[in-house]
Motif scaffolding. Structure first.
Motif, PDB file in Angstrom:
ATOM      1  N   ALA A 147      39.467  30.450  40.382  1.00 55.75           N
ATOM      2  CA  ALA A 147      38.665  29.263  40.688  1.00 55.75           C
ATOM      3  C   ALA A 147      37.496  29.587  41.616  1.00 55.75           C
ATOM      4  CB  ALA A 147      39.555  28.184  41.308  1.00 55.75           C
ATOM      5  N   ASP A 148      37.744  30.412  42.645  1.00 55.68           N
ATOM      6  CA  ASP A 148      36.668  30.754  43.577  1.00 55.68           C
ATOM      7  C   ASP A 148      35.562  31.534  42.872  1.00 55.68           C
ATOM      8  OD1 ASP A 148      37.894  29.502  45.685  1.00 55.68           O
ATOM      9  OD2 ASP A 148      38.860  31.326  46.447  1.00 55.68           O
ATOM     10  N   GLU A 149      35.951  32.453  42.017  1.00 58.71           N
ATOM     11  CA  GLU A 149      34.955  33.241  41.297  1.00 58.71           C
ATOM     12  C   GLU A 149      34.159  32.367  40.336  1.00 58.71           C
ATOM     13  OE1 GLU A 149      37.182  37.586  41.253  1.00 58.71           O
ATOM     14  OE2 GLU A 149      37.581  36.144  39.658  1.00 58.71           O
ATOM     15  N   GLN A 150      34.830  31.429  39.680  1.00 61.49           N
ATOM     16  CA  GLN A 150      34.121  30.520  38.781  1.00 61.49           C
ATOM     17  C   GLN A 150      33.085  29.698  39.538  1.00 61.49           C
ATOM     18  OE1 GLN A 150      37.043  28.158  36.731  1.00 61.49           O
ATOM     19  NE2 GLN A 150      38.035  29.932  35.787  1.00 61.49           N
ATOM     20  N   GLN A 151      33.424  29.291  40.755  1.00 60.34           N
ATOM     21  CA  GLN A 151      32.477  28.526  41.565  1.00 60.34           C
ATOM     22  C   GLN A 151      31.268  29.380  41.934  1.00 60.34           C
ATOM     23  OE1 GLN A 151      34.084  26.993  45.212  1.00 60.34           O
ATOM     24  NE2 GLN A 151      32.290  25.742  45.652  1.00 60.34           N
ATOM     25  N   GLU A 152      31.506  30.641  42.284  1.00 54.74           N
ATOM     26  CA  GLU A 152      30.404  31.524  42.637  1.00 54.74           C
ATOM     27  C   GLU A 152      29.500  31.789  41.432  1.00 54.74           C
ATOM     28  OE1 GLU A 152      29.580  32.610  45.599  1.00 54.74           O
ATOM     29  OE2 GLU A 152      31.274  31.619  46.545  1.00 54.74           O
ATOM     30  N   VAL A 153      30.091  31.943  40.259  1.00 57.93           N
ATOM     31  CA  VAL A 153      29.296  32.148  39.049  1.00 57.93           C
ATOM     32  C   VAL A 153      28.452  30.911  38.764  1.00 57.93           C
ATOM     33  CG1 VAL A 153      29.424  32.454  36.548  1.00 57.93           C
ATOM     34  CG2 VAL A 153      30.850  33.854  38.044  1.00 57.93           C
ATOM     35  N   ALA A 154      29.033  29.727  38.942  1.00 61.16           N
ATOM     36  CA  ALA A 154      28.284  28.490  38.728  1.00 61.16           C
ATOM     37  C   ALA A 154      27.110  28.389  39.697  1.00 61.16           C
ATOM     38  CB  ALA A 154      29.211  27.285  38.891  1.00 61.16           C
ATOM     39  N   MET A 155      27.324  28.776  40.953  1.00 59.34           N
ATOM     40  CA  MET A 155      26.240  28.763  41.932  1.00 59.34           C
ATOM     41  C   MET A 155      25.135  29.736  41.529  1.00 59.34           C
ATOM     42  SD  MET A 155      28.381  28.634  45.514  1.00 59.34           S
ATOM     43  CE  MET A 155      26.902  28.902  46.478  1.00 59.34           C
ATOM     44  N   ILE A 169      29.860  35.698  32.694  1.00 63.92           N
ATOM     45  CA  ILE A 169      29.801  35.401  31.266  1.00 63.92           C
ATOM     46  C   ILE A 169      30.702  36.356  30.483  1.00 63.92           C
ATOM     47  CG2 ILE A 169      28.285  35.442  29.243  1.00 63.92           C
ATOM     48  CD1 ILE A 169      26.029  34.489  31.108  1.00 63.92           C
ATOM     49  N   LYS A 170      30.660  37.630  30.849  1.00 66.19           N
ATOM     50  CA  LYS A 170      31.439  38.631  30.121  1.00 66.19           C
ATOM     51  C   LYS A 170      32.935  38.532  30.417  1.00 66.19           C
ATOM     52  CE  LYS A 170      27.660  41.996  29.913  1.00 66.19           C
ATOM     53  NZ  LYS A 170      27.190  43.338  30.346  1.00 66.19           N
ATOM     54  N   ASN A 171      33.277  38.001  31.591  1.00 62.19           N
ATOM     55  CA  ASN A 171      34.684  37.975  32.006  1.00 62.19           C
ATOM     56  C   ASN A 171      35.151  36.549  32.304  1.00 62.19           C
ATOM     57  OD1 ASN A 171      35.304  41.083  32.515  1.00 62.19           O
ATOM     58  ND2 ASN A 171      33.263  40.655  33.342  1.00 62.19           N
ATOM     59  N   ARG A 172      34.610  35.584  31.566  1.00 66.90           N
ATOM     60  CA  ARG A 172      34.848  34.184  31.900  1.00 66.90           C
ATOM     61  C   ARG A 172      36.316  33.785  31.813  1.00 66.90           C
ATOM     62  NH1 ARG A 172      32.146  34.695  27.216  1.00 66.90           N
ATOM     63  NH2 ARG A 172      33.023  33.849  25.275  1.00 66.90           N
ATOM     64  N   HIS A 173      37.117  34.501  31.017  1.00 66.63           N
ATOM     65  CA  HIS A 173      38.528  34.138  30.866  1.00 66.63           C
ATOM     66  C   HIS A 173      39.408  34.794  31.929  1.00 66.63           C
ATOM     67  CE1 HIS A 173      37.460  32.197  27.177  1.00 66.63           C
ATOM     68  NE2 HIS A 173      37.075  33.324  26.599  1.00 66.63           N
ATOM     69  N   GLN A 174      38.808  35.598  32.807  1.00 65.98           N
ATOM     70  CA  GLN A 174      39.595  36.332  33.793  1.00 65.98           C
ATOM     71  C   GLN A 174      39.270  35.922  35.227  1.00 65.98           C
ATOM     72  OE1 GLN A 174      39.110  40.546  33.053  1.00 65.98           O
ATOM     73  NE2 GLN A 174      38.985  40.227  30.843  1.00 65.98           N
ATOM     74  N   LEU A 175      38.380  34.953  35.416  1.00 63.95           N
ATOM     75  CA  LEU A 175      37.947  34.576  36.754  1.00 63.95           C
ATOM     76  C   LEU A 175      38.876  33.528  37.353  1.00 63.95           C
ATOM     77  CD1 LEU A 175      34.108  34.183  36.116  1.00 63.95           C
ATOM     78  CD2 LEU A 175      35.348  36.230  36.830  1.00 63.95           C
ATOM     79  N   SER A 229      34.042  41.380  44.586  1.00 64.35           N
ATOM     80  CA  SER A 229      34.934  41.442  43.430  1.00 64.35           C
ATOM     81  C   SER A 229      34.178  41.314  42.123  1.00 64.35           C
ATOM     82  CB  SER A 229      35.995  40.335  43.524  1.00 64.35           C
ATOM     83  OG  SER A 229      35.397  39.063  43.371  1.00 64.35           O
ATOM     84  N   LEU A 230      33.025  40.623  42.145  1.00 66.19           N
ATOM     85  CA  LEU A 230      32.260  40.399  40.924  1.00 66.19           C
ATOM     86  C   LEU A 230      31.259  41.510  40.639  1.00 66.19           C
ATOM     87  CD1 LEU A 230      31.504  36.587  41.234  1.00 66.19           C
ATOM     88  CD2 LEU A 230      33.045  37.662  39.607  1.00 66.19           C
ATOM     89  N   VAL A 231      30.648  42.059  41.685  1.00 67.50           N
ATOM     90  CA  VAL A 231      29.515  42.955  41.508  1.00 67.50           C
ATOM     91  C   VAL A 231      29.893  44.426  41.576  1.00 67.50           C
ATOM     92  CG1 VAL A 231      27.202  43.525  42.370  1.00 67.50           C
ATOM     93  CG2 VAL A 231      28.017  41.185  42.485  1.00 67.50           C
ATOM     94  N   ALA A 232      31.059  44.738  42.117  1.00 68.99           N
ATOM     95  CA  ALA A 232      31.410  46.132  42.400  1.00 68.99           C
ATOM     96  C   ALA A 232      31.214  47.050  41.203  1.00 68.99           C
ATOM     97  CB  ALA A 232      32.855  46.206  42.884  1.00 68.99           C
TER      98      ALA A 232
END
Length: 248
Positions: free
Chosen positions: A189-197, A181-187, A240-243
């Protein structure tokens, strides 16, 4: 009078198996909340007890002010009940309530109410985090949770343990979702899919808690997430998302 008082020690041991006490991490603590004569609660509530690495950190003056009240006089040693405001006023405490003061004397830690045991589903979150509110508000138009006492009394049992078991994974979902949510403009495609999951996993968990009081929303969410089985996130994307994301 505390119902099932003879079982409290055993229940706390069962909870400790899911969330063991740790000097440097938060853990969960079960206690009975009678409420007040003017606002009875009479429910079992699970508290999240924060570690001293957070509450005793000079960089967090807010917690230091709380500690001063926790180590101070009884919150009802002075003051009175205000019928208009429906709360205790003019007492020595401004940041904590009676339950928080009592829990500190039981555990030696500052805690927050985390889970209310009531209804037939094993209970639900006491108050949603910002990340949880985003999901619930989007799907239902409200970020309310049932107040203690809104649903029938229930004891601590396996339904509660089933709901809160695997908190590490649920916390990871929230971390991934919050980061997205905080970095939605920087993700990518793979990261966007993981966030959606992760969002769908959080929605599914909330639906299980709230279905009893929000049957329409709960059924809708269960249908929407029926094809999603929460699994471990892809390690590379997860890293990459949680570090750099800290769950306080």
């Amino acid at each position: 009078m505390i119902p099932n008082e003879a079982d409290l020690g055993r229940w706390r041991e069962q909870l400790a198996q899911v969330s063991p006490r740790h000097d440097h991490l938060s853990y969960l603590w079960l206690r009975w909340e009678p409420g007040d004569p003017w606002q009875p609660v009479e429910r079992w509530v699970i508290w999240q007890m924060l570690p001293e690495t957070i509450t005793h950190n000079p960089k967090h003056p807010y917690y230091l002010a709380i500690l001063a009240e926790l180590n101070g006089p009884h919150p009802r040693s002075t003051g009175r009940y205000d019928a208009e405001e429906q709360r205790w006023v003019h007492g020595p405490c401004r940041l904590i309530d009676l339950g928080t003061w009592e829990t500190f004397r039981e555990t030696g830690r500052f805690g927050r109410r985390w889970w209310v045991i009531q209804g037939t589903k094993g209970g639900h979150r006491y108050r949603l985090s910002e990340a949880e509110r985003v999901v619930w508000r989007t799907l239902t138009g409200t970020d309310d949770t049932p107040a203690p006492g809104d649903l029938p009394y229930a004891p601590f049992d396996n339904r509660v343990l089933d709901q809160i078991r695997g908190l590490d994974e649920k916390t990871k979902w929230l971390a991934v979702m919050s980061y997205g949510i905080k970095n939605r403009h920087q993700l990518d495609a793979d990261e966007q899919q993981e966030v959606a999951m992760a969002k769908r996993a959080v929605a599914n968990w909330l639906a299980g808690q709230m279905e009893e009081v929000y049957e329409e929303y709960g059924s809708l969410l269960k249908r929407a997430t029926a094809d999603f089985a929460p699994t471990r996130l892809d390690p590379k994307v997860e890293a990459s998302l949680v570090a750099d994301y800290h769950i306080g």
